[in-house]
Design a protein around this motif. Structure first.
Motif, PDB file in Angstrom:
ATOM      1  N   GLN A   1     -21.425  -8.957 -20.265  1.00 17.49           N
ATOM      2  CA  GLN A   1     -21.605  -8.202 -21.503  1.00 17.49           C
ATOM      3  C   GLN A   1     -23.084  -7.948 -21.788  1.00 17.49           C
ATOM      4  O   GLN A   1     -23.487  -6.824 -22.134  1.00 17.49           O
ATOM      5  CB  GLN A   1     -20.974  -8.969 -22.667  1.00 17.49           C
ATOM      6  N   ASN A   2     -23.908  -8.977 -21.638  1.00 14.67           N
ATOM      7  CA  ASN A   2     -25.342  -8.829 -21.892  1.00 14.67           C
ATOM      8  C   ASN A   2     -25.982  -7.836 -20.921  1.00 14.67           C
ATOM      9  O   ASN A   2     -26.837  -7.029 -21.303  1.00 14.67           O
ATOM     10  CB  ASN A   2     -26.046 -10.184 -21.800  1.00 14.67           C
ATOM     11  N   SER A   3     -25.553  -7.907 -19.649  1.00 10.16           N
ATOM     12  CA  SER A   3     -26.121  -6.995 -18.651  1.00 10.16           C
ATOM     13  C   SER A   3     -25.766  -5.554 -18.978  1.00 10.16           C
ATOM     14  O   SER A   3     -26.617  -4.645 -18.877  1.00 10.16           O
ATOM     15  CB  SER A   3     -25.606  -7.364 -17.253  1.00 10.16           C
ATOM     16  N   LEU A   4     -24.524  -5.310 -19.368  1.00 12.93           N
ATOM     17  CA  LEU A   4     -24.103  -3.946 -19.698  1.00 12.93           C
ATOM     18  C   LEU A   4     -24.787  -3.442 -20.972  1.00 12.93           C
ATOM     19  O   LEU A   4     -25.175  -2.272 -21.066  1.00 12.93           O
ATOM     20  CB  LEU A   4     -22.583  -3.896 -19.857  1.00 12.93           C
TER      21      LEU A   4
ATOM     22  N   LYS B   1     -31.403   1.279 -22.165  1.00 16.40           N
ATOM     23  CA  LYS B   1     -32.346   2.050 -21.342  1.00 16.40           C
ATOM     24  C   LYS B   1     -31.582   3.143 -20.590  1.00 16.40           C
ATOM     25  O   LYS B   1     -31.423   3.097 -19.366  1.00 16.40           O
ATOM     26  CB  LYS B   1     -33.052   1.141 -20.351  1.00 16.40           C
ATOM     27  N   PRO B   2     -31.057   4.137 -21.289  1.00 15.83           N
ATOM     28  CA  PRO B   2     -30.235   5.159 -20.643  1.00 15.83           C
ATOM     29  C   PRO B   2     -31.026   6.056 -19.689  1.00 15.83           C
ATOM     30  O   PRO B   2     -30.444   6.672 -18.793  1.00 15.83           O
ATOM     31  CB  PRO B   2     -29.696   5.958 -21.826  1.00 15.83           C
ATOM     32  N   GLU B   3     -32.365   6.115 -19.851  1.00 17.87           N
ATOM     33  CA  GLU B   3     -33.149   6.996 -19.002  1.00 17.87           C
ATOM     34  C   GLU B   3     -33.522   6.344 -17.669  1.00 17.87           C
ATOM     35  O   GLU B   3     -34.018   7.015 -16.756  1.00 17.87           O
ATOM     36  CB  GLU B   3     -34.436   7.417 -19.747  1.00 17.87           C
ATOM     37  N   HIS B   4     -33.294   5.050 -17.541  1.00 17.52           N
ATOM     38  CA  HIS B   4     -33.654   4.358 -16.292  1.00 17.52           C
ATOM     39  C   HIS B   4     -32.667   4.703 -15.169  1.00 17.52           C
ATOM     40  O   HIS B   4     -31.483   4.973 -15.409  1.00 17.52           O
ATOM     41  CB  HIS B   4     -33.680   2.859 -16.515  1.00 17.52           C
ATOM     42  N   THR B   5     -33.155   4.618 -13.944  1.00 15.87           N
ATOM     43  CA  THR B   5     -32.308   4.851 -12.774  1.00 15.87           C
ATOM     44  C   THR B   5     -31.607   3.573 -12.369  1.00 15.87           C
ATOM     45  O   THR B   5     -31.930   2.478 -12.853  1.00 15.87           O
ATOM     46  CB  THR B   5     -33.156   5.357 -11.596  1.00 15.87           C
ATOM     47  N   ILE B   6     -30.635   3.686 -11.450  1.00 11.49           N
ATOM     48  CA  ILE B   6     -29.880   2.522 -10.955  1.00 11.49           C
ATOM     49  C   ILE B   6     -30.816   1.539 -10.269  1.00 11.49           C
ATOM     50  O   ILE B   6     -30.681   0.322 -10.405  1.00 11.49           O
ATOM     51  CB  ILE B   6     -28.756   2.973  -9.997  1.00 11.49           C
ATOM     52  N   ILE B   7     -31.790   2.088  -9.533  1.00 16.21           N
ATOM     53  CA  ILE B   7     -32.724   1.217  -8.808  1.00 16.21           C
ATOM     54  C   ILE B   7     -33.553   0.418  -9.802  1.00 16.21           C
ATOM     55  O   ILE B   7     -33.809  -0.781  -9.589  1.00 16.21           O
ATOM     56  CB  ILE B   7     -33.629   2.056  -7.891  1.00 16.21           C
ATOM     57  N   GLU B   8     -33.947   1.054 -10.891  1.00 15.92           N
ATOM     58  CA  GLU B   8     -34.770   0.358 -11.875  1.00 15.92           C
ATOM     59  C   GLU B   8     -33.980  -0.756 -12.576  1.00 15.92           C
ATOM     60  O   GLU B   8     -34.560  -1.772 -12.973  1.00 15.92           O
ATOM     61  CB  GLU B   8     -35.287   1.360 -12.916  1.00 15.92           C
ATOM     62  N   GLU B   9     -32.697  -0.569 -12.711  1.00 15.57           N
ATOM     63  CA  GLU B   9     -31.864  -1.573 -13.370  1.00 15.57           C
ATOM     64  C   GLU B   9     -30.958  -2.305 -12.374  1.00 15.57           C
ATOM     65  O   GLU B   9     -29.876  -2.784 -12.731  1.00 15.57           O
ATOM     66  CB  GLU B   9     -30.998  -0.912 -14.457  1.00 15.57           C
ATOM     67  N   SER B  10     -31.400  -2.391 -11.154  1.00 19.11           N
ATOM     68  CA  SER B  10     -30.578  -3.027 -10.104  1.00 19.11           C
ATOM     69  C   SER B  10     -30.352  -4.515 -10.370  1.00 19.11           C
ATOM     70  O   SER B  10     -29.313  -5.071 -10.019  1.00 19.11           O
ATOM     71  CB  SER B  10     -31.226  -2.829  -8.734  1.00 19.11           C
ATOM     72  N   GLU B  11     -31.314  -5.173 -10.988  1.00 17.63           N
ATOM     73  CA  GLU B  11     -31.189  -6.622 -11.224  1.00 17.63           C
ATOM     74  C   GLU B  11     -30.048  -6.947 -12.181  1.00 17.63           C
ATOM     75  O   GLU B  11     -29.192  -7.786 -11.853  1.00 17.63           O
ATOM     76  CB  GLU B  11     -32.518  -7.172 -11.745  1.00 17.63           C
ATOM     77  N   PRO B  12     -29.969  -6.324 -13.391  1.00 21.39           N
ATOM     78  CA  PRO B  12     -28.819  -6.643 -14.268  1.00 21.39           C
ATOM     79  C   PRO B  12     -27.491  -6.183 -13.685  1.00 21.39           C
ATOM     80  O   PRO B  12     -26.455  -6.825 -13.921  1.00 21.39           O
ATOM     81  CB  PRO B  12     -29.147  -5.907 -15.567  1.00 21.39           C
TER      82      PRO B  12
ATOM     83  N   ALA C   1     -26.743  -6.130 -10.428  1.00 21.89           N
ATOM     84  CA  ALA C   1     -26.404  -7.138  -9.416  1.00 21.89           C
ATOM     85  C   ALA C   1     -25.905  -8.424 -10.070  1.00 21.89           C
ATOM     86  O   ALA C   1     -24.973  -9.077  -9.580  1.00 21.89           O
ATOM     87  CB  ALA C   1     -27.624  -7.416  -8.541  1.00 21.89           C
ATOM     88  N   GLN C   2     -26.553  -8.781 -11.161  1.00 21.40           N
ATOM     89  CA  GLN C   2     -26.139  -9.983 -11.885  1.00 21.40           C
ATOM     90  C   GLN C   2     -24.708  -9.841 -12.415  1.00 21.40           C
ATOM     91  O   GLN C   2     -23.897 -10.759 -12.328  1.00 21.40           O
ATOM     92  CB  GLN C   2     -27.112 -10.247 -13.030  1.00 21.40           C
ATOM     93  N   ALA C   3     -24.404  -8.657 -12.969  1.00 27.93           N
ATOM     94  CA  ALA C   3     -23.053  -8.413 -13.481  1.00 27.93           C
ATOM     95  C   ALA C   3     -22.027  -8.438 -12.360  1.00 27.93           C
ATOM     96  O   ALA C   3     -20.934  -8.998 -12.510  1.00 27.93           O
ATOM     97  CB  ALA C   3     -23.013  -7.078 -14.215  1.00 27.93           C
ATOM     98  N   LEU C   4     -22.365  -7.839 -11.232  1.00 25.98           N
ATOM     99  CA  LEU C   4     -21.455  -7.844 -10.085  1.00 25.98           C
ATOM    100  C   LEU C   4     -21.234  -9.263  -9.565  1.00 25.98           C
ATOM    101  O   LEU C   4     -20.111  -9.633  -9.206  1.00 25.98           O
ATOM    102  CB  LEU C   4     -22.014  -6.951  -8.965  1.00 25.98           C
ATOM    103  N   ASN C   5     -22.308 -10.032  -9.514  1.00 27.39           N
ATOM    104  CA  ASN C   5     -22.199 -11.413  -9.039  1.00 27.39           C
ATOM    105  C   ASN C   5     -21.272 -12.228  -9.951  1.00 27.39           C
ATOM    106  O   ASN C   5     -20.405 -12.979  -9.473  1.00 27.39           O
ATOM    107  CB  ASN C   5     -23.584 -12.046  -8.977  1.00 27.39           C
ATOM    108  N   GLU C   6     -21.423 -12.082 -11.254  1.00 25.11           N
ATOM    109  CA  GLU C   6     -20.561 -12.807 -12.191  1.00 25.11           C
ATOM    110  C   GLU C   6     -19.124 -12.297 -12.135  1.00 25.11           C
ATOM    111  O   GLU C   6     -18.178 -13.056 -12.338  1.00 25.11           O
ATOM    112  CB  GLU C   6     -21.111 -12.674 -13.610  1.00 25.11           C
ATOM    113  N   THR C   7     -18.962 -10.994 -11.851  1.00 27.87           N
ATOM    114  CA  THR C   7     -17.613 -10.436 -11.701  1.00 27.87           C
ATOM    115  C   THR C   7     -16.904 -11.070 -10.507  1.00 27.87           C
ATOM    116  O   THR C   7     -15.712 -11.400 -10.573  1.00 27.87           O
ATOM    117  CB  THR C   7     -17.687  -8.912 -11.520  1.00 27.87           C
ATOM    118  N   ARG C   8     -17.652 -11.224  -9.406  1.00 34.06           N
ATOM    119  CA  ARG C   8     -17.059 -11.875  -8.216  1.00 34.06           C
ATOM    120  C   ARG C   8     -16.676 -13.321  -8.525  1.00 34.06           C
ATOM    121  O   ARG C   8     -15.614 -13.797  -8.103  1.00 34.06           O
ATOM    122  CB  ARG C   8     -18.055 -11.824  -7.060  1.00 34.06           C
ATOM    123  N   ARG C   9     -17.552 -14.004  -9.230  1.00 33.58           N
ATOM    124  CA  ARG C   9     -17.262 -15.403  -9.582  1.00 33.58           C
ATOM    125  C   ARG C   9     -16.037 -15.494 -10.482  1.00 33.58           C
ATOM    126  O   ARG C   9     -15.181 -16.367 -10.321  1.00 33.58           O
ATOM    127  CB  ARG C   9     -18.463 -16.032 -10.287  1.00 33.58           C
ATOM    128  N   MET C  10     -15.937 -14.565 -11.444  1.00 32.60           N
ATOM    129  CA  MET C  10     -14.787 -14.571 -12.349  1.00 32.60           C
ATOM    130  C   MET C  10     -13.500 -14.229 -11.609  1.00 32.60           C
ATOM    131  O   MET C  10     -12.436 -14.787 -11.896  1.00 32.60           O
ATOM    132  CB  MET C  10     -15.030 -13.583 -13.489  1.00 32.60           C
TER     133      MET C  10
END
Length: 438
Positions: A234-237, A243-254, A256-265
């Motif tokens: 939720q926090n990552s999303l 920051k709607p103007e940022h690109t995927i690469i610029e926000e790759s860290e949150p 990746a973090q969300a994806l990692n927690e999704t896999r764990r869940m």
């Protein structure tokens, strides 16, 4: 569980047990009295029927009546003793009746006739045992009990019926005393059973309460474990929305973090589903014959490579060579859990051993490592759900405390056993025993 519901359920168990004990005691008392009554009167009834079949004894009684001689004994001594054998003549009487229902041998009966003067002939009860109760006119408090057997006579001119009486007062008094003692004993033991019922109802509630507590703990722990990854996602999303103007690469860290927690869940929910299916007996094993040696060799290969990359020693002792009837996918899951734990809890230069062999009609699989030992207290709880020996370390390694619980469930369904012990001088051994199918 709600205290009021628990109390009501316990009372329900208590009253069911009390009613069950009462029913058992009543049934036991009834059966005992019937059996005793039957056996107590059996010899008396047998004696009456034998007397009715004894022609010598009947002839002698008729002769006494005809000659009006109560002391007459025309039979030889040996025959007389034989006729009286097994018959207590002090408690038995022979009554001779006329067609119109009058007692003929009053004088032969002598003083005993006063006890029998209220006796009447019942022509409907011929050739059968009958129970009679007589009152003495001179003493109304004295009641006499008899068993009677009446036959139709074909001897003598005036004798129409012959009645054989056996006094049963002594037996009736004994039965009354026994019945009183039995009732007292039944009441005493029923009162004792009330205390036992209270204890049993308490014992019956313990598994229910334990199950309720485990279920409550399971829900609380599952909710807690799910809450953490959901909060991170939720926090990552939410951060991405700021920051709607940022690109995927610029926000790759949150991301990746969300994806990692999704896999764990996802992994956690799959584990929870496995445990839920096992609890409800919906976890069906797909068993097939498997060759242990190639199965273990293929399973161990990726773990050998991971150990080598982390400068750990991985030793494989693969000796089992008899086909096993198992669910290959589930046993693979168990060994992955054990080997994954062994890799997580060992450091560089430490050793992991996977051993497979046939021993005493069992497929014996051991996963050993010389990492940290497990305390005796932790060994008692290590297979419980969400139990973690070192919670901070488990979080670092991504564990939820469900793996060993799932492994034990799978091995139990295979009719096997999963256990843990120390590997001296330092380390842990997880042992699996799977029975060979003949």
């Amino acid at each position: 569980m709600n205290t009021e519901i628990s109390r009501k359920q316990r009372l329900k168990f208590f009253f069911i047990n009390v009613a069950a004990f009462a029913s058992i005691f009543l049934l036991l008392g009834f059966i005992t009295l019937q059996l005793l009554k039957s056996s107590a009167y059996r010899q008396t009834d047998l004696s009456l029927t034998q007397m009715a079949e004894n022609e010598h004894l009947i002839d002698m009684e008729i002769t006494r009546y005809q000659q009006d001689d109560p002391f007459l004994a025309q039979l030889p001594a040996e025959q007389h003793e034989k006729d009286l054998e097994g018959n207590n003549r002090f408690n038995t009487q022979i009554i001779l009746w006329s067609k119109d229902g009058k007692i003929l041998n009053k004088s032969v009966l002598g003083g005993r006739f006063t006890e029998l003067e209220n006796l009447t002939l019942d022509k409907k009860q011929l050739d059968s045992i009958e129970t009679l109760n007589l009152e003495n006119d001179s003493d109304t408090t004295q009641k006499l009990s008899f068993h009677s057997y009446t036959i139709k006579a074909d001897q003598g001119e005036n004798v129409a019926y012959i009645q054989f009486l056996a006094n049963t007062n002594q037996i009736a008094d004994s039965m009354k005393t026994f019945r009183t003692i039995l009732i007292i004993c039944m009441v005493i033991f029923w009162l004792i059973s009330i205390g036992i019922s209270f204890y049993i109802s308490k014992m019956n509630m313990q598994p229910i309460m334990n199950s309720w507590r485990k279920q409550q703990e399971f829900v609380e722990n599952a909710s807690h474990e799910l809450r953490t990854p959901l909060t991170i996602i939720q926090n990552s999303l939410q951060q991405l929305f700021t920051k709607p103007e940022h690109t995927i690469i610029e926000e790759s860290e949150p991301i990746a973090q969300a994806l990692n927690e999704t896999r764990r869940m996802k992994s956690l929910t799959e584990d929870l589903l496995t445990l839920a299916r096992s609890d409800s007996n919906q976890l069906i094993l797909q068993k097939e014959l498997v060759e242990p040696r190639p199965f273990i060799q293929q399973l161990a290969q990726p773990f050998q490579e991971i150990a080598e990359m982390n400068d750990k020693h991985f030793i494989l002792e693969n000796f089992a060579d008899q086909p096993m009837l198992i669910d290959e996918k589930r046993i693979h899951q168990v060994l992955v859990i054990l080997l994954d734990n062994a890799l997580k809890y060992t450091d560089a230069k430490e050793t992991i051993v996977l051993q497979s062999e046939i021993s005493s009609d069992n497929w014996l699989i051991e996963v050993k490592n010389d990492g940290p030992s497990i305390s005796d207290e932790d060994k008692k709880h290590i297979f419980e759900r969400f139990y973690r020996e070192d919670r901070s370390r488990s979080k670092e390694t991504g564990g939820y405390g469900l793996g060993l619980s799932i492994a034990q469930q799978i091995i139990t369904q295979h009719k096997g056993k999963l256990s843990v012990r120390d590997w001296l001088p330092k380390g842990v051994v997880f042992q699996i025993r799977l029975p060979l199918k003949k």
